[in-house]
Design a protein around this motif. Structure first.
Motif, mmCIF file in Angstrom:
data_model
loop_
_atom_site.group_PDB
_atom_site.id
_atom_site.type_symbol
_atom_site.label_atom_id
_atom_site.label_comp_id
_atom_site.label_asym_id
_atom_site.label_seq_id
_atom_site.Cartn_x
_atom_site.Cartn_y
_atom_site.Cartn_z
ATOM 1 N N LEU A 58 0.816 -1.294 0.027
ATOM 2 C CA LEU A 58 -0.034 -0.113 -0.101
ATOM 3 C C LEU A 58 0.776 1.326 -0.056
ATOM 4 O O LEU A 58 0.253 2.411 -0.024
ATOM 5 C CB LEU A 58 -1.109 0.062 1.272
ATOM 6 C CG LEU A 58 -2.080 -0.819 1.126
ATOM 7 C CD1 LEU A 58 -3.164 -0.737 2.240
ATOM 8 C CD2 LEU A 58 -3.114 -0.684 -0.050
ATOM 9 N N SER A 59 2.263 1.103 -0.045
ATOM 10 C CA SER A 59 2.757 2.404 0.039
ATOM 11 C C SER A 59 3.454 3.013 -1.185
ATOM 12 O O SER A 59 4.108 4.179 -1.266
ATOM 13 C CB SER A 59 4.231 2.021 0.979
ATOM 14 O OG SER A 59 5.103 1.037 0.256
ATOM 15 N N THR A 60 3.039 2.389 -2.518
ATOM 16 C CA THR A 60 3.566 3.032 -3.796
ATOM 17 C C THR A 60 2.710 4.264 -4.039
ATOM 18 O O THR A 60 1.455 4.109 -3.970
ATOM 19 C CB THR A 60 3.350 1.807 -4.849
ATOM 20 O OG1 THR A 60 4.207 0.725 -4.619
ATOM 21 C CG2 THR A 60 3.743 2.375 -6.323
ATOM 22 N N GLN A 61 3.428 5.127 -4.664
ATOM 23 C CA GLN A 61 2.823 6.139 -5.243
ATOM 24 C C GLN A 61 2.827 5.936 -6.654
ATOM 25 O O GLN A 61 3.993 6.065 -7.285
ATOM 26 C CB GLN A 61 3.541 7.511 -4.745
ATOM 27 C CG GLN A 61 3.400 7.718 -3.344
ATOM 28 C CD GLN A 61 4.047 8.828 -2.746
ATOM 29 O OE1 GLN A 61 5.007 9.534 -3.217
ATOM 30 N NE2 GLN A 61 4.067 8.958 -1.223
ATOM 31 N N ASP A 62 1.884 5.750 -7.469
ATOM 32 C CA ASP A 62 1.876 5.310 -8.863
ATOM 33 C C ASP A 62 2.326 6.298 -9.845
ATOM 34 O O ASP A 62 2.996 5.783 -10.705
ATOM 35 C CB ASP A 62 0.461 4.820 -9.118
ATOM 36 C CG ASP A 62 -0.090 3.531 -8.335
ATOM 37 O OD1 ASP A 62 0.714 2.660 -8.501
ATOM 38 O OD2 ASP A 62 -1.500 3.623 -8.162
ATOM 39 N N ASP A 63 2.067 7.441 -9.490
ATOM 40 C CA ASP A 63 2.607 8.506 -10.214
ATOM 41 C C ASP A 63 4.218 8.726 -10.372
ATOM 42 O O ASP A 63 4.870 9.022 -11.207
ATOM 43 C CB ASP A 63 1.934 9.907 -10.186
ATOM 44 C CG ASP A 63 2.268 10.475 -8.456
ATOM 45 O OD1 ASP A 63 2.510 9.523 -7.667
ATOM 46 O OD2 ASP A 63 1.951 11.630 -8.428
ATOM 47 N N VAL A 64 4.627 8.378 -8.983
ATOM 48 C CA VAL A 64 6.181 8.587 -8.896
ATOM 49 C C VAL A 64 6.632 7.367 -9.739
ATOM 50 O O VAL A 64 7.664 7.410 -10.432
ATOM 51 C CB VAL A 64 6.400 8.293 -7.424
ATOM 52 C CG1 VAL A 64 7.862 8.098 -7.141
ATOM 53 C CG2 VAL A 64 6.281 9.644 -6.891
ATOM 54 N N VAL A 117 -10.735 -0.258 11.579
ATOM 55 C CA VAL A 117 -9.249 -0.628 11.269
ATOM 56 C C VAL A 117 -9.024 0.317 9.955
ATOM 57 O O VAL A 117 -9.697 0.564 9.064
ATOM 58 C CB VAL A 117 -9.212 -1.997 10.847
ATOM 59 C CG1 VAL A 117 -7.804 -2.088 10.222
ATOM 60 C CG2 VAL A 117 -9.538 -2.970 11.794
ATOM 61 N N LEU A 118 -7.869 0.918 10.239
ATOM 62 C CA LEU A 118 -7.149 2.036 9.287
ATOM 63 C C LEU A 118 -6.241 1.152 8.213
ATOM 64 O O LEU A 118 -5.530 0.656 8.668
ATOM 65 C CB LEU A 118 -6.906 2.976 10.042
ATOM 66 C CG LEU A 118 -7.470 3.792 11.146
ATOM 67 C CD1 LEU A 118 -7.075 4.993 11.739
ATOM 68 C CD2 LEU A 118 -9.271 4.138 10.306
ATOM 69 N N GLY A 119 -6.520 1.689 7.222
ATOM 70 C CA GLY A 119 -5.246 0.964 6.415
ATOM 71 C C GLY A 119 -4.905 -0.315 6.343
ATOM 72 O O GLY A 119 -3.850 -0.760 5.835
ATOM 73 N N GLU A 120 -6.032 -1.155 6.513
ATOM 74 C CA GLU A 120 -5.858 -2.503 6.453
ATOM 75 C C GLU A 120 -4.659 -3.141 7.412
ATOM 76 O O GLU A 120 -4.340 -4.148 7.040
ATOM 77 C CB GLU A 120 -5.580 -2.992 4.974
ATOM 78 C CG GLU A 120 -6.764 -2.524 3.946
ATOM 79 C CD GLU A 120 -6.353 -2.818 2.386
ATOM 80 O OE1 GLU A 120 -5.695 -3.826 2.381
ATOM 81 O OE2 GLU A 120 -7.132 -2.455 1.592
ATOM 82 N N GLY A 121 -4.395 -2.381 8.347
ATOM 83 C CA GLY A 121 -3.662 -2.640 9.352
ATOM 84 C C GLY A 121 -1.850 -2.590 8.731
ATOM 85 O O GLY A 121 -1.150 -3.042 9.509
ATOM 86 N N ARG A 122 -1.849 -1.930 7.538
ATOM 87 C CA ARG A 122 -0.480 -1.763 7.087
ATOM 88 C C ARG A 122 -0.054 -0.241 7.350
ATOM 89 O O ARG A 122 -0.650 0.269 8.165
ATOM 90 C CB ARG A 122 -0.449 -1.831 5.440
ATOM 91 C CG ARG A 122 -0.955 -3.438 4.995
ATOM 92 C CD ARG A 122 -0.602 -3.387 3.461
ATOM 93 N NE ARG A 122 -1.038 -4.682 3.127
ATOM 94 C CZ ARG A 122 -0.223 -5.888 3.257
ATOM 95 N NH1 ARG A 122 0.975 -5.665 3.595
ATOM 96 N NH2 ARG A 122 -0.526 -7.001 2.923
ATOM 97 N N LEU A 123 1.058 -0.005 6.978
ATOM 98 C CA LEU A 123 1.692 1.396 7.486
ATOM 99 C C LEU A 123 0.640 2.436 7.286
ATOM 100 O O LEU A 123 0.552 2.874 6.139
ATOM 101 C CB LEU A 123 2.787 1.566 6.805
ATOM 102 C CG LEU A 123 4.196 0.614 7.475
ATOM 103 C CD1 LEU A 123 5.092 0.743 6.454
ATOM 104 C CD2 LEU A 123 4.655 1.200 8.661
#
Length: 425
Positions: free
Chosen positions: A85-91, A339-345
């Motif tokens: 979940l940490s990827t910024q697709d435009d980057v 639950v926020l962010g599916e428990g991921r960062l």
């Protein structure tokens, strides 16, 4: 200078997002003067010429500036995501289209895609691995023994990853040097504390728009990340409780003015819970059972196992997405756990990760650690090495200079005194 794009292989969401990504990467670069200075030197000296480098990192604007600096140093670099979940697709699109850096990362990718990308990273046959959680190194050791001879070394920037490397070393399977970027002073004092503190609260607020003032915030873990989260939560008016297993850290939290208690007690009182321990199932079924209706739980540790979501999901009568990155689990007793962010960062799932200014120092450590490994190829025994003090000091000095801050230097008399045993009081 922007490289001419070629038909590099990649797996990203949409190459047409490149222009947007370029603007954001350039904006981040304004706050990364240390990495910029290293990039300028690297472009002249080419210290990584001919080195195949695989980086498993959060694909953000800050990571992009690191990747661009590494390519300027001559590295044949490939980038994958260290978290689904940490990827910024435009980057990711910009790095492929404008810099000819192969990227394999898509925000929201499933576990199968993530593991496929790890295999792709190893297909690159890297000489240097930049890891964030040690997944690439662990996969190399378990599945790619024939590639071990290619490895000059690895760098690791998270507490979770260092814990795994220590276990590998203890088991005798770590056969190359690993640079402990995580414990560099210019990393954990600032990235872990100020970066995690600000970005975690940023993620919580973006996901929920909740007012933290007056809420009871429970921070699980009082390492450098936990200290930052607790400090920033208090700054926003929250009443902060800290849970710990380490007696020294527990005393420190108490003396810093926070309430300290076991999670079993904190679970009854908290409105917002943040796990930053690096361990698994810090929040478990017995904690969910006594939480307030509407209690919000999230994680800012590396992996998504700190909250036992599998047990929560099995017990829930309904799971409903109520906002982006915000899911409501309804329990048989009628209460709801959010639950926020599916428990991921949460800071990367719902926000943009750490501010560029703090990642400037962390990624300067990564860049210099890679250069150090190459310069010392064949001289370092298998093991875990701290960043040399002089490199840490160099990064701090460059950062101070960029901030327009000057400091004192020792006089000859002071220098003699501090290095002598013959002069007393």
């Amino acid at each position: 200078m922007v490289a001419t794009p070629t038909k590099a292989k990649y797996d990203i969401k949409d190459i047409n997002l490149a222009a947007q990504g370029r603007q954001r990467i350039e904006w981040a670069a304004r706050e990364m003067p240390v990495v910029r200075q290293l990039q300028e030197r690297f472009a002249k000296e080419k210290p990584l010429e001919g080195i195949r480098l695989t980086a498993c990192c959060h694909v953000t604007t800050e990571t992009a500036n690191l990747a661009i600096a590494l390519k300027a140093a001559g590295a044949d670099a490939l980038l994958i995501a260290s978290n689904p979940l940490s990827t910024q697709d435009d980057v990711a699109a910009c790095l492929v289209a404008d810099y000819d850096i192969p990227v394999y990362a898509i925000k929201g990718e499933d576990n199968a895609t993530y593991h496929r990308h790890v295999q792709t990273a190893l297909d690159h046959r890297p000489n240097i691995i930049i890891d964030d959680g040690s997944d690439v190194v662990a996969t190399l050791i378990k599945e790619r023994q024939h590639q071990m001879e290619d490895i000059i070394g690895t760098t690791e920037e998270t507490t979770t990853g260092i814990v795994r490397l220590v276990a590998m070393l203890k088991d005798g399977v770590l056969t190359f040097p690993a640079m402990n970027v995580n414990d560099a002073d210019t990393k954990h004092f600032f990235d872990n504390r100020y970066g995690t503190g600000q970005s975690t609260l940023d993620g919580i607020i973006r996901a929920t728009n909740v007012l933290l003032a007056g809420k009871v915030a429970v921070v699980a873990g009082y390492g450098w990340c936990g200290k930052g989260v607790a400090m920033r939560a208090r700054g926003l008016g929250a009443n902060v409780i800290v849970t710990e297993i380490d007696p020294v850290r527990a005393i420190e939290a108490a003396m810093d003015g926070f309430r300290v208690m076991p999670m079993a007690e904190a679970a009854k009182q908290g409105d917002v819970f943040v796990t930053v321990t690096g361990n698994k199932h810090v929040i478990r079924p017995e904690h969910f059972e006594v939480m307030k209706d509407g209690a919000m739980v999230c994680n800012s540790g590396h992996f998504d196992i700190e909250i036992d979501l599998k047990s929560l999901g099995a017990k829930a009568t309904e799971v409903k997405e109520v906002r982006n990155f915000t899911q409501k689990y309804t329990l048989p007793n009628g209460k709801a756990i959010v639950v926020l962010g599916e428990g991921r960062l949460i800071n990367l799932a719902a926000a943009e990760g750490h501010p560029s200014a703090v990642m400037d120092m962390s990624f300067a450590n990564q860049a210099l650690a890679c250069e150090y490994l190459v310069k010392n190829k064949g001289k370092l025994e298998p093991g875990i090495y701290n960043i040399p003090k002089e490199l840490d000091q160099e990064i701090a000095s460059l950062k101070l200079k960029a901030m327009g801050i000057e400091i004192d230097t020792l006089t000859p008399e002071q220098n003699e005194y501090i290095n002598s045993w013959t002069v007393g009081t």
